[in-house]
Motif scaffolding. Structure first.
Motif, mmCIF file in Angstrom:
data_model
loop_
_atom_site.group_PDB
_atom_site.id
_atom_site.type_symbol
_atom_site.label_atom_id
_atom_site.label_comp_id
_atom_site.label_asym_id
_atom_site.label_seq_id
_atom_site.Cartn_x
_atom_site.Cartn_y
_atom_site.Cartn_z
ATOM 1 N N LEU A 109 43.652 46.707 1.248
ATOM 2 C CA LEU A 109 44.349 45.450 0.967
ATOM 3 C C LEU A 109 43.687 44.691 -0.190
ATOM 4 O O LEU A 109 44.360 44.161 -1.079
ATOM 5 C CB LEU A 109 44.361 44.584 2.231
ATOM 6 N N ALA A 110 42.326 44.684 -0.191
ATOM 7 C CA ALA A 110 41.592 43.998 -1.263
ATOM 8 C C ALA A 110 41.829 44.671 -2.600
ATOM 9 O O ALA A 110 41.961 43.999 -3.643
ATOM 10 C CB ALA A 110 40.100 43.977 -0.934
ATOM 11 N N GLU A 111 41.892 45.999 -2.609
ATOM 12 C CA GLU A 111 42.146 46.759 -3.845
ATOM 13 C C GLU A 111 43.489 46.339 -4.449
ATOM 14 O O GLU A 111 43.632 46.255 -5.673
ATOM 15 C CB GLU A 111 42.162 48.263 -3.541
ATOM 16 N N GLN A 112 44.491 46.094 -3.581
ATOM 17 C CA GLN A 112 45.837 45.795 -4.059
ATOM 18 C C GLN A 112 46.004 44.333 -4.479
ATOM 19 O O GLN A 112 46.927 43.995 -5.218
ATOM 20 C CB GLN A 112 46.859 46.114 -2.960
ATOM 21 N N THR A 113 45.132 43.477 -3.948
ATOM 22 C CA THR A 113 45.282 42.042 -4.232
ATOM 23 C C THR A 113 44.209 41.537 -5.190
ATOM 24 O O THR A 113 44.474 41.258 -6.353
ATOM 25 C CB THR A 113 45.258 41.233 -2.923
ATOM 26 N N ASP A 114 42.985 41.455 -4.719
ATOM 27 C CA ASP A 114 41.902 40.895 -5.543
ATOM 28 C C ASP A 114 40.624 41.695 -5.282
ATOM 29 O O ASP A 114 40.004 41.573 -4.228
ATOM 30 C CB ASP A 114 41.682 39.423 -5.184
ATOM 31 N N LYS A 115 40.239 42.537 -6.292
ATOM 32 C CA LYS A 115 39.078 43.420 -6.112
ATOM 33 C C LYS A 115 37.773 42.652 -5.923
ATOM 34 O O LYS A 115 36.794 43.201 -5.437
ATOM 35 C CB LYS A 115 38.953 44.365 -7.306
ATOM 36 N N SER A 116 37.771 41.372 -6.296
ATOM 37 C CA SER A 116 36.542 40.589 -6.135
ATOM 38 C C SER A 116 36.204 40.402 -4.653
ATOM 39 O O SER A 116 35.081 40.029 -4.303
ATOM 40 C CB SER A 116 36.689 39.223 -6.817
ATOM 41 N N PHE A 117 37.209 40.631 -3.762
ATOM 42 C CA PHE A 117 36.959 40.486 -2.331
ATOM 43 C C PHE A 117 36.275 41.724 -1.719
ATOM 44 O O PHE A 117 35.881 41.687 -0.546
ATOM 45 C CB PHE A 117 38.281 40.226 -1.584
ATOM 46 N N LEU A 118 36.154 42.813 -2.494
ATOM 47 C CA LEU A 118 35.578 44.040 -1.942
ATOM 48 C C LEU A 118 34.168 43.817 -1.399
ATOM 49 O O LEU A 118 33.812 44.285 -0.315
ATOM 50 C CB LEU A 118 35.552 45.153 -3.007
ATOM 51 N N ASN A 119 33.340 43.072 -2.157
ATOM 52 C CA ASN A 119 31.962 42.824 -1.704
ATOM 53 C C ASN A 119 31.942 41.974 -0.440
ATOM 54 O O ASN A 119 31.097 42.193 0.451
ATOM 55 C CB ASN A 119 31.157 42.136 -2.809
ATOM 56 N N ALA A 120 32.850 41.037 -0.370
ATOM 57 C CA ALA A 120 32.912 40.193 0.826
ATOM 58 C C ALA A 120 33.312 41.008 2.059
ATOM 59 O O ALA A 120 32.780 40.816 3.155
ATOM 60 C CB ALA A 120 33.891 39.049 0.605
ATOM 61 N N VAL A 121 34.281 41.915 1.856
ATOM 62 C CA VAL A 121 34.704 42.793 2.953
ATOM 63 C C VAL A 121 33.543 43.679 3.408
ATOM 64 O O VAL A 121 33.286 43.847 4.609
ATOM 65 C CB VAL A 121 35.913 43.653 2.522
ATOM 66 N N LYS A 122 32.826 44.244 2.411
ATOM 67 C CA LYS A 122 31.683 45.107 2.727
ATOM 68 C C LYS A 122 30.622 44.350 3.520
ATOM 69 O O LYS A 122 30.086 44.854 4.511
ATOM 70 C CB LYS A 122 31.079 45.666 1.432
ATOM 71 N N ALA A 123 30.319 43.126 3.093
ATOM 72 C CA ALA A 123 29.305 42.314 3.768
ATOM 73 C C ALA A 123 29.709 42.042 5.222
ATOM 74 O O ALA A 123 28.876 42.095 6.135
ATOM 75 C CB ALA A 123 29.093 41.000 3.016
ATOM 76 N N GLN A 124 31.011 41.765 5.422
ATOM 77 C CA GLN A 124 31.492 41.481 6.776
ATOM 78 C C GLN A 124 31.420 42.732 7.651
ATOM 79 O O GLN A 124 31.071 42.653 8.838
ATOM 80 C CB GLN A 124 32.934 40.961 6.708
ATOM 81 N N GLU A 125 31.722 43.906 7.048
ATOM 82 C CA GLU A 125 31.646 45.166 7.797
ATOM 83 C C GLU A 125 30.204 45.439 8.258
ATOM 84 O O GLU A 125 29.957 45.781 9.424
ATOM 85 C CB GLU A 125 32.136 46.339 6.938
ATOM 86 N N VAL A 126 29.270 45.292 7.319
ATOM 87 C CA VAL A 126 27.853 45.516 7.653
ATOM 88 C C VAL A 126 27.414 44.561 8.752
ATOM 89 O O VAL A 126 26.722 44.954 9.702
ATOM 90 C CB VAL A 126 26.961 45.340 6.391
ATOM 91 N N LYS A 127 27.841 43.279 8.638
ATOM 92 C CA LYS A 127 27.443 42.265 9.624
ATOM 93 C C LYS A 127 27.960 42.622 11.022
ATOM 94 O O LYS A 127 27.223 42.533 12.017
ATOM 95 C CB LYS A 127 27.988 40.904 9.187
ATOM 96 N N GLN A 128 29.212 43.070 11.090
ATOM 97 C CA GLN A 128 29.779 43.363 12.401
ATOM 98 C C GLN A 128 29.209 44.650 13.004
ATOM 99 O O GLN A 128 29.025 44.739 14.216
ATOM 100 C CB GLN A 128 31.303 43.427 12.297
ATOM 101 N N LEU A 129 28.931 45.643 12.150
ATOM 102 C CA LEU A 129 28.297 46.869 12.656
ATOM 103 C C LEU A 129 26.893 46.572 13.183
ATOM 104 O O LEU A 129 26.470 47.108 14.217
ATOM 105 C CB LEU A 129 28.237 47.930 11.553
#
Length: 539
Positions: free
Chosen positions: A443-463
């Protein structure tokens, strides 16, 4: 008595170099000669026989037998040992050799395993090649000078330390060290072991070895003979001028041509290239100079030779004269000692631990350059001794033999997960979470690639959060299953002292107190050197 076996790799206590060697991996084959199986010993016999004969084999045998007979003059040797010494004069007789330091009262338990391996291999070879004779030989490391390593033994969780008074021989070869000060160790040892029949035998061995012999070499020879004379063990102290004289040509090549440095360095680099840890780094000169109270390395600078950190020096001509007149003063280090051994002995096989084999793997090219047959290398037997009660505990706790060798926390975590009435494995939740985040990445790739790092950070945090919850739940279950966890930890602590292999910690006296004269026969029956397995023995 019952025996089970594991591969050395399954124990997790042996290096990749050792386990890859035992698996005969292709990348290790360049570092050794023949692999230890019965068929290869036939080839080794022919190779050693030809090489030893062409290098003055008869003279070497005569010197060896003369030296051994002199060393055995005051020893209560068995007929089997004396017969083996006589057999060494024949060109149809070969040795199977193991070596060990002069550890106080044998030191760690594996001292026995080394010698049992040699005795049993000699017997196996005699059955397979009856036209030849095979002598188990213990090479005493009398020239070693690392006293700290050999000055103690462990019993019942206590360290029995020898603190000898300073003397003019302190700092020299340990074999020459006086046995002064061991009366105190004897008193403490005697008080610890009590007065049972087996304890009385242990006291007698200690007293006669260390309180009735003047130096550590004689004391160790006495004790090793008492333990293994009936099996025909032959014990050699190679720190003798007649034997060293046979070594003079190679001593000169080492001093004046740096015989070992370049070839050992090349093989060392080849081992490192294969990803293996190197045991010993070669020096330009791998010899020590010895005199009373001194064993120090020799160095060369601008054509002159010096004893490191001492005001002893020679020109080349002076050094050559000293070598000819006093060959006993020149001692090989750990890299040259194997060459000395194989030069003077009609030896087929060297039996050692993983660390020893590691430095032998650095030496094959050196042997080729010196035109000395490289021996078959055999890892000594290794074993874990347990009581029937301990084995029953293991089975009751439903711990498999491979699991027994896991690190304590790994075993306990595995067992808690297995016996818990709730699922403490969040793997499926983590997989589900990762899949959900894959959709968010898309979804981030299709909308705003700047959100990729934020998504990654959230994934690491939840794992990490799931990991944290899993660990908290596991910890809570450990408390709930405290009795089970305690019994697992207790069993491992009994069998793996200081979280290491029993054989590297316990002294044989701990088991002799319990099993007495049945101990060594049990080891001789159980430990089969060519099986190349780690044994778990229930006594």
């Amino acid at each position: 008595m019952q025996k089970n076996s594991l591969s050395y790799r399954e124990t997790n206590y042996f290096t990749s170099l050792v386990t890859d060697y035992l698996d005969q991996k292709e990348n290790v084959k360049q570092f050794y000669g023949l692999f230890p199986d019965l068929n290869n010993f036939g080839k080794q016999i022919l190779s050693k026989k030809e090489n030893f004969s062409s290098h003055g084999g008869s003279e070497k045998r005569a010197v060896l037998v003369k030296t051994l007979k002199r060393q055995y003059q005051n020893i209560n040797a068995s007929e089997a040992s004396l017969a083996n010494i006589d057999l060494l004069e024949k060109d149809t007789t070969f040795t199977v050799t193991t070596g060990h330091q002069l550890n106080l009262f044998t030191g760690p338990l594996y001292f026995l395993y080394k010698i049992v391996s040699a005795i049993n291999l000699a017997a196996d070879l005699k059955k397979e090649y009856p036209e030849y004779n095979f002598v188990p030989l213990y090479w005493m490391a009398t020239e070693d000078h690392d006293f700290e390593e050999i000055s103690f033994f462990n019993l019942h969780g206590k360290k029995f330390q020898w603190n000898p008074p300073k003397s003019k021989k302190t700092g020299g070869p340990v074999g020459e060290m006086p046995t002064d000060g061991l009366e105190d160790v004897f008193e403490l040892f005697s008080a610890e072991i009590g007065s049972s029949k087996n304890a009385q035998q242990l006291k007698e061995w200690f007293k006669k070895a260390y309180l009735e012999h003047d130096n550590l070499a004689d004391a160790t020879r006495y004790l090793a003979n008492e333990l293994f004379k009936e099996q025909g063990l032959v014990i050699l102290d190679a720190h003798e001028p007649e034997l060293k004289r046979l070594y003079i040509p190679l001593v000169k090549k080492e001093l004046f041509e740096q015989l070992s440095f370049k070839t050992v360095q090349q093989q060392t680099e080849a081992l490192e290239k294969e990803g293996y840890k190197v045991q010993v780094n070669p020096r330009e000169i791998n010899l020590f100079y010895m005199q009373e109270g001194l064993r120090e390395r020799i160095i060369e600078k601008n054509g002159k030779f010096f004893v490191h950190d001492h005001e002893i020096s020679w020109t080349r001509e002076e050094l050559e004269q000293v070598i000819e007149e006093h060959p006993k003063k020149f001692s090989p280090n750990v890299l040259l000692r194997p060459l000395y051994e194989e030069l003077i002995l009609p030896n087929l096989c060297y039996i050692g631990g993983g660390g020893e084999l590691a430095y032998w793997f650095q030496l094959k090219q050196l042997f080729e350059q010196a035109e000395v047959t490289f021996p078959i290398l055999l890892i000594r037997n290794s074993a874990l001794l347990q009581t029937e009660k301990q084995d029953q505990k293991r089975q009751k706790l439903n711990i498999s033999l491979p699991e027994l060798f896991l690190k304590s926390h790994e075993l306990i975590n595995r067992k808690v997960r297995r016996i818990s009435n709730i699922d403490i494995d969040f793997s499926s939740q983590k997989e589900h979470l990762v899949k959900q985040f894959q959709e968010m990445y898309s979804l981030a790739e299709q909308t705003d690639k700047s959100f990729l790092n934020a998504v990654k950070a959230q994934e690491v945090k939840q794992l990490k959060g799931l990991d944290h919850l899993e660990k908290r739940l596991l910890k809570a279950q450990k408390r709930k299953l405290e009795d089970e966890v305690s019994r697992i930890a207790s069993l491992q602590n009994e069998l793996f002292p200081d979280k290491g292999l029993q054989e590297r910690h316990h002294n044989f006296s701990e088991f002799y107190l319990e099993y007495g004269d049945a101990l060594i026969p049990a080891l001789l029956d159980s430990l089969q050197p060519l099986e190349l397995k780690f044994d778990i023995i229930s006594l």
